[in-house]
Design a protein around this motif. Structure first.
Motif, PDB file in Angstrom:
ATOM      1  N   ARG A 195       0.923  -1.152   0.017  1.00 17.10           N
ATOM      2  CA  ARG A 195       0.067   0.038   0.042  1.00 17.10           C
ATOM      3  C   ARG A 195       0.987   1.261  -0.096  1.00 17.10           C
ATOM      4  O   ARG A 195       0.514   2.198  -0.682  1.00 17.10           O
ATOM      5  N   SER A 196       1.839   1.309   0.779  1.00 16.70           N
ATOM      6  CA  SER A 196       2.896   2.452   1.145  1.00 16.70           C
ATOM      7  C   SER A 196       3.409   2.713  -0.302  1.00 16.70           C
ATOM      8  O   SER A 196       3.658   3.598  -0.732  1.00 16.70           O
ATOM      9  N   PHE A 197       3.757   1.430  -0.910  1.00 20.64           N
ATOM     10  CA  PHE A 197       4.598   1.812  -2.379  1.00 20.64           C
ATOM     11  C   PHE A 197       3.649   2.287  -3.186  1.00 20.64           C
ATOM     12  O   PHE A 197       4.196   3.293  -3.779  1.00 20.64           O
ATOM     13  N   PHE A 198       2.587   1.806  -3.194  1.00 19.55           N
ATOM     14  CA  PHE A 198       1.538   2.214  -4.124  1.00 19.55           C
ATOM     15  C   PHE A 198       1.240   3.867  -3.886  1.00 19.55           C
ATOM     16  O   PHE A 198       1.218   4.667  -4.947  1.00 19.55           O
ATOM     17  N   THR A 199       1.111   4.094  -2.841  1.00 20.17           N
ATOM     18  CA  THR A 199       0.613   5.381  -2.491  1.00 20.17           C
ATOM     19  C   THR A 199       1.903   6.438  -2.773  1.00 20.17           C
ATOM     20  O   THR A 199       1.723   7.633  -3.242  1.00 20.17           O
ATOM     21  N   SER A 200       3.138   5.875  -2.583  1.00 18.36           N
ATOM     22  CA  SER A 200       4.057   7.080  -2.661  1.00 18.36           C
ATOM     23  C   SER A 200       4.308   7.223  -4.227  1.00 18.36           C
ATOM     24  O   SER A 200       4.688   8.158  -4.888  1.00 18.36           O
ATOM     25  N   ARG A 236      -4.016  -8.472  -6.311  1.00 19.24           N
ATOM     26  CA  ARG A 236      -3.118  -8.314  -4.986  1.00 19.24           C
ATOM     27  C   ARG A 236      -3.455  -7.128  -4.250  1.00 19.24           C
ATOM     28  O   ARG A 236      -3.439  -7.041  -3.223  1.00 19.24           O
ATOM     29  N   ASN A 237      -4.146  -5.879  -4.991  1.00 15.75           N
ATOM     30  CA  ASN A 237      -4.450  -4.659  -4.135  1.00 15.75           C
ATOM     31  C   ASN A 237      -6.006  -4.484  -3.835  1.00 15.75           C
ATOM     32  O   ASN A 237      -6.247  -3.575  -3.359  1.00 15.75           O
ATOM     33  N   LEU A 238      -6.635  -5.775  -4.022  1.00 14.52           N
ATOM     34  CA  LEU A 238      -8.088  -5.708  -3.616  1.00 14.52           C
ATOM     35  C   LEU A 238      -7.991  -5.485  -1.877  1.00 14.52           C
ATOM     36  O   LEU A 238      -7.155  -6.247  -1.287  1.00 14.52           O
ATOM     37  N   PRO A 239      -8.725  -4.829  -1.410  1.00  8.47           N
ATOM     38  CA  PRO A 239      -8.922  -4.748   0.052  1.00  8.47           C
ATOM     39  C   PRO A 239      -9.209  -5.948   0.813  1.00  8.47           C
ATOM     40  O   PRO A 239     -10.079  -6.835   0.244  1.00  8.47           O
ATOM     41  N   ASP A 240      -8.753  -6.270   1.855  1.00  6.62           N
ATOM     42  CA  ASP A 240      -8.673  -7.626   2.496  1.00  6.62           C
ATOM     43  C   ASP A 240     -10.136  -8.253   2.666  1.00  6.62           C
ATOM     44  O   ASP A 240     -10.485  -9.437   2.434  1.00  6.62           O
ATOM     45  N   SER A 241     -11.123  -6.980   3.024  1.00  8.33           N
ATOM     46  CA  SER A 241     -12.357  -7.864   3.332  1.00  8.33           C
ATOM     47  C   SER A 241     -12.948  -8.245   1.969  1.00  8.33           C
ATOM     48  O   SER A 241     -13.794  -9.081   2.043  1.00  8.33           O
ATOM     49  N   TYR A 242     -12.650  -7.774   0.836  1.00 12.65           N
ATOM     50  CA  TYR A 242     -13.123  -8.146  -0.312  1.00 12.65           C
ATOM     51  C   TYR A 242     -12.421  -9.438  -0.894  1.00 12.65           C
ATOM     52  O   TYR A 242     -13.260 -10.129  -1.779  1.00 12.65           O
ATOM     53  N   VAL A 243     -11.295  -9.516  -0.588  1.00 12.27           N
ATOM     54  CA  VAL A 243     -10.698 -10.754  -0.788  1.00 12.27           C
ATOM     55  C   VAL A 243     -11.406 -11.961  -0.349  1.00 12.27           C
ATOM     56  O   VAL A 243     -11.714 -12.914  -0.719  1.00 12.27           O
ATOM     57  N   VAL A 244     -11.726 -11.781   1.282  1.00 13.78           N
ATOM     58  CA  VAL A 244     -12.342 -12.717   1.690  1.00 13.78           C
ATOM     59  C   VAL A 244     -13.836 -12.934   1.086  1.00 13.78           C
ATOM     60  O   VAL A 244     -14.060 -14.018   1.024  1.00 13.78           O
ATOM     61  N   THR A 276      -5.529   9.285  -4.527  1.00 10.78           N
ATOM     62  CA  THR A 276      -5.477   7.616  -4.620  1.00 10.78           C
ATOM     63  C   THR A 276      -5.768   6.900  -3.620  1.00 10.78           C
ATOM     64  O   THR A 276      -5.398   7.468  -2.577  1.00 10.78           O
ATOM     65  N   ALA A 277      -6.299   5.887  -3.910  1.00 15.35           N
ATOM     66  CA  ALA A 277      -6.663   5.075  -2.604  1.00 15.35           C
ATOM     67  C   ALA A 277      -5.816   3.588  -2.924  1.00 15.35           C
ATOM     68  O   ALA A 277      -5.350   3.489  -3.787  1.00 15.35           O
ATOM     69  N   LEU A 278      -6.092   2.637  -1.921  1.00 17.62           N
ATOM     70  CA  LEU A 278      -5.470   1.377  -2.110  1.00 17.62           C
ATOM     71  C   LEU A 278      -5.534   0.869  -3.521  1.00 17.62           C
ATOM     72  O   LEU A 278      -4.404   0.667  -4.210  1.00 17.62           O
TER      73      LEU A 278
END
Lengths: 192, 680, 175
Positions: free
Chosen positions: A5-10, B76-84, B552-554
């Motif tokens: 996440r931090s990588f992406f954010t940066s 890989r960058n899907l928020p954890d709750s949605y992965v579950v 940008t978010a996750l």
């Protein structure tokens, strides 16, 4: 997770921040001197839309568009599709067609007729109540009415045929004192 | 862990087959150890499917993109709750989820059913086993969630943005729980017919499970409306979409059953009809899955389609033929024990209530299938959209609403005229007053005035029922008002819980009426510009565009457009709507930009704002603004309905439990009183 | 990989044990039922609650007195019937329990000869006990009265024929 996440954010911070820095030095947002002053920093992240015009909020047009289906395969009406599915290019085109017809002085019915002539009956959100389509409208109602009438008739006949109610105390009269006591004891144990 | 997962699926298949074969063979009737083994097979199937589920979850959580399912629905960058929760995002996972939940329900049904129904349980195990076998076989032969790819992609496709919503975490499982748990009443019905034990006992077991499914389905449907409302962005929550209809169909027939089962319990009537309703409900729930999965009928909710649908169609036909043939062969044993005595009785009111429920179900089914029908008859695939369904179903809905008010006021067997007058005077007056006040306030839409008047009438019924019940308790037991109210509900949970459910439905209806006054307007605004929209209640919203911010978010680039809200000149906060461009972990775009709606919700109305797009990539924004009256009440009505349902099914009334031992001695604990000497 | 296969084997074994264990030892009884029977759902409970509900319905003015009496007498009859059935069932189950109790007691023939038999507790497992391990009664005694020859049963303190006291001896009873 955190590191990703931090990588992406940066990375994105670099991108966005880089642009901002660039903009600041150029004195013009977006960096491009030709671009409008209020250009978004990442314009491709938002769909581009034509500006709203007077006809878009016209109540008559909205009503007409609620009765016509968008042909993109979304199953929605034109109004709902164009105000919901911003990737659809069909519904704005159909909308412009409705607006054009309206501006030429066509009544709502004439607009709908014009669409049916051009696209066929499939363009309508609700089939016209004629021919086989009548079955669509009437079968459920008729079925319920028929079943209800039948039910009521049977009930009425039974009620008429039912014998005069027996004297109401026959059952109670047969209850012996012992049984009565037993029942009362059982009832007294039920939590009120 | 796909090896373990797939192996567990095969084991579940075998265990389910064993249970189904032994259970249906009836060999257990003479051999108790076989009965025991059949029942154990349910627990074994459940264990195997739980192992398979854990295996799939393990694949999802560890991002094992070599598994086709994991690669298709997560990244890989899907928020954890949605992965579950991606577990049930696609078809294959949904099937596994369905089978697992069914096996859990089947195990619970075995463990929790009173020993009174002991002789039904092996057959119940056989039916649930057979249904599980169907699902597992579908997975193994057509849609295996453990399929592997020939290569391992660096990242997965990610989850459809519309499914990345908290509503989607909870809505599908709830709906599935409702669909799935219908299998248990169905199994009890089949077991009762097969065992020919057709006295009143089995209906108790069926009713409790049906109530549970009904509750899950109600919650699932309401959450589905909520998801559609906050995520799909068209400002509504119900569009008569085939998938929505498919969830409504079993709900309608189940509701009909929950009413008519009371006649069976009280009077021993309608046994065949009730079994028919249960079988029909089960078939409709399978039909719902068929609709969702097959893509036969286009729908905005169909996120997963394939030929698996036809497995369901075959299963549907098979289950229907089996159930109804069985019902037919047991027809004489299901003779009613009493006859209806009056048209003005609660029995008759329930009959008409059932007629309307089943009638609405039929008309919804009819409309849903009408495109197929016209295509077959006329060669044209006619669309039947909301205007069609509203025209056909709104009158039926109003009729049902009226019956909701009439039914509880009529006594069992027969109502006299004086009796009717005494019961109806207050509710009817309240209904009339409601309608005339609304008319006086300037409401001129006939159907809305009628609907709200009826709502007033039904509300009057419910209030009167509570009031008279409390008054009766005060008279009979001399309790204070709050105590009397509490005990009234606690001692008659089914009746007063049921009234609360009616109240919840009433609130839904009020919200539906409110939605017919919805107003939508579009505007293009540069920062600083404003637009105005007049609420149906008369006040004016002034919405000033503050600008668009991007960040940008996750797993996404967010563009948030913000409006400052003023109501009649008074500041009322801000509302933001977003465009979300999802990206994968290599920062490449995935999917088209999706919309997050901004909602300012009050008791009176929702202000519903959609950021439709930008003008040529600038901060000038297109907005679609909707003022949606009374939507909050829909969610509130859902809460009331759930509360009522919970009260109705809350266990352990135990009012007639034997306390003093005077009326009954405990047989099991009695020691033999006489002892004989052993001959020497 | 190995761990996974091991887990698969464990799953398979657990399932096989679950399903087939009852077949291997047929004596095991059916699974325990967690939920006890709800007294309100028995015929007795349903009828009694219906009677209570009738009272409430009459109090709330939903029933005419005539209908109340009619329904009351019917539910009263149903409740009485249920009460009677239940008492019969209870009596039946008492008798069944008695019979079952007798059956469950190992019959003397099942035990090897030479075992002692207590008149109250049945055959005893201990071959050489002097007193019953269950109730303490004297187990070992003469088969017949030493004075008049009348047969006596274990536990008997005096002879039924002559009234003399019965002597206990060390020999186990043949059964």
């Amino acid at each position: 997770m955190i590191s990703r996440r931090s990588f992406f954010t940066s990375i994105s911070a670099l991108l966005v921040g880089g642009r901002a820095l660039h903009a600041a030095t150029q004195g013009s947002p977006g960096g491009d001197p030709e671009a409008p002053a209020d250009r978004l920093s990442i314009p491709e992240a938002v769909q581009s839309r034509p500006a709203v015009v007077e006809g878009d909020n016209n109540g008559i047009i909205q009503t007409v568009e609620h009765k016509l289906k968008c042909t993109c395969g979304c199953n929605l009406d034109i109004f709902t599709c164009r105000t919901t599915d911003f990737t659809c290019t069909v519904s704005p085109a159909l909308h412009r067609q409705v607006v054009a017809l309206h501006e030429n002085g066509a009544t709502p019915d004439q607009i709908i007729d014009a669409f049916v002539t051009e696209y066929g009956e499939e363009i309508l959100m609700a089939p016209p109540p004629e021919g086989f389509n009548l079955a669509g409208y009437l079968v459920p109602g008729l079925a319920i009415t028929a079943a209800g009438t039948l039910l009521a008739a049977i009930l009425m006949r039974r009620q008429a045929a039912a014998p005069v109610p027996a004297p109401v105390l026959t059952g109670a009269a047969n209850v012996s004192a012992e049984d009565q006591a037993r029942l009362e004891r059982a009832l007294s144990e039920v939590v009120d | 862990m796909t090896l373990l997962g797939e192996f567990a699926l095969w084991m579940a298949l075998l265990a389910g087959l064993w249970g189904a074969v032994v259970g249906f063979s009836g060999a257990w009737r003479t051999r108790p150890e076989l009965a025991s083994s059949t029942i154990r097979s349910v627990y074994a199937t459940c264990a195997a499917l739980l192992v398979a589920s854990i295996a799939l979850w393990q694949g999802l959580i560890t991002h094992d993109f070599n598994i086709e399912y994991v690669a298709s629905y997560t990244s890989r960058n899907l928020p954890d709750s949605y992965v579950v929760t991606a577990f049930w995002a696609g078809q294959k996972g949904s099937l596994l989820f369905w089978a697992t939940v069914l096996s859990v329900f089947a195990a619970l049904a075995q463990a929790l059913t009173s020993r009174r129904h002991k002789e039904l349980m092996p057959t119940v195990a056989a039916v649930t086993g057979a249904v599980v076998v169907f699902f597992v076989a579908t997975m193994l032969f057509a849609a295996n969630p453990f399929d592997r790819l020939g290569f391992t992609p660096a990242d997965g496709n990610g989850l459809n943005p519309q499914l990345q919503n908290p509503g989607m975490v909870i809505h599908p499982p709830m709906l599935y729980l409702g669909y799935i748990s219908i299998t248990i009443p169905f199994a009890f019905g089949i077991a009762a017919l097969l065992s020919r034990r057709l006295d009143s006992g089995w209906i108790v077991a069926i009713r409790k499970w049906t109530l549970l499914s009904w509750l899950f389905l109600s919650v699932g449907i309401t959450l589905g409306m909520w998801w559609a409302y906050v995520e799909l962005g068209w400002g509504g929550y119900w569009a008569w979409d085939p998938v929505e209809n498919a969830s409504l169909l079993p709900w309608l027939t189940m509701t009909a059953f929950l009413h008519s089962v009371m006649i069976q319990e009280k009077r021993g009537m309608l046994k065949r009809w009730n079994l028919g309703l249960i079988f029909g409900t089960f078939m409709l729930s399978i039909f719902g899955t068929f609709i969702t999965r097959s893509g036969v009928i286009a729908s905005v909710h169909s996120f997963a389609q394939s030929n698996v649908g036809y497995f369901f169609l075959a299963f549907l036909v098979l289950a229907g033929v089996f159930g109804f043939t069985l019902l037919y062969t047991r027809w004489p044993q299901l003779e009613p024990e009493a006859q209806l005595e009056s048209v003005a009785s609660r029995e008759a009111a329930f009959l008409f209530n059932n007629l309307i429920f089943v009638g609405i179900a039929f008309s919804v089914l009819w409309g849903t299938l009408f495109p197929i029908l016209t295509e077959a008859v006329r060669g044209v695939k006619i669309t039947v959209g909301p205007p069609f369904f509203n025209r056909v179903n709104v009158p039926l809905g109003l009729l049902l609403l009226a019956l909701t008010g009439i039914g509880p006021l009529i006594a069992w067997r027969k109502s006299s005229l004086a009796n009717l007058r005494r019961q109806f005077i207050f509710p009817v007056l309240l209904g009339l007053v409601t309608a005339s006040v609304l008319f006086g306030m300037g409401m001129r839409e006939g159907s809305a005035v009628l609907a709200l008047g009826l709502i007033g009438f039904v509300a009057g019924t419910i209030l009167q029922e509570f009031y008279r019940g409390v008054r009766a308790r005060i008279r009979m037991h001399g309790e204070s008002f709050p105590v009397a109210l509490g005990l009234l509900i606690n001692r008659n949970r089914r009746r007063y819980g049921g009234y609360l459910v009616h109240a919840g439905i009433l609130i839904y209806f009020a919200a539906f009426v409110g939605s017919s006054f919805k107003i939508t307007q579009e505007a293009t605004l540069a920062p600083g510009e404003f637009t105005e929209i007049r609420s149906p209640f008369g006040h004016v919203y002034r919405l000033t565009h503050l600008g668009v911010s991007q960040y940008t978010a996750l797993n996404r680039i967010v563009s948030a457009a913000t409006l400052q809200v003023e109501i009649d000149g008074k500041a009322a906060g801000i509302v933001s709507s977003e465009k979300r461009q999802h990206v994968d972990s290599f920062n490449r775009k995935t999917f088209e930009p999706s919309t997050e709606v901004g909602i300012r919700s009050t008791l009176r109305e929702d202000l519903y704002v959609v950021y439709a797009g930008s003008i040529g990539g600038t901060e000038r924004a297109n907005y679609a603004v909707t003022v949606n009256p009374l939507v909050w009440w829909l969610w509130f009505g859902g809460g009331v309905l759930v509360l009522g349902g919970l009260i109705t099914m809350w266990p352990g009334g135990g009012r007639t439990a034997v306390r003093s031992g005077l009326t009954r001695t405990q047989g099991a604990t009695v020691e033999p009183a006489v002892e004989e000497a052993v001959p020497v | 990989m190995w761990a996974e296969m091991l887990a698969a084997v464990v799953v398979a074994l657990v399932m096989l044990w679950l399903i087939f264990q009852p077949l291997l030892s047929p004596a095991t009884t059916a699974a325990e039922w967690i939920e006890p029977e709800d007294p309100d759902e028995t015929p007795r409970g349903i009828a009694l609650l219906a009677l209570k509900e009738l009272d409430l319905d009459r109090e709330t003015g939903k029933l005419s007195d005539e209908d109340y009496r009619m329904l009351q007498s019917r539910y009263a009859a149903e409740a009485l019937q249920a009460l009677r059935n239940e008492e019969e069932e209870t009596a039946d189950s008492q008798i069944e329990a008695l019979i079952a109790g007798q059956r469950a007691r190992p019959s003397p023939a099942d035990l090897p000869s030479g075992h002692l038999v207590c008149p109250t507790c049945g055959p005893r497992p201990e071959a050489d006990a002097c007193f019953c391990s269950g109730c303490g009664v004297v187990l070992v005694q003469d088969k017949a009265c030493a004075f008049c020859g009348t047969a006596v049963v274990p536990g008997q303190k005096f002879c039924g024929g002559c009234g003399n006291a019965i002597k206990t001896s060390g020999a186990p009873l043949p059964v």
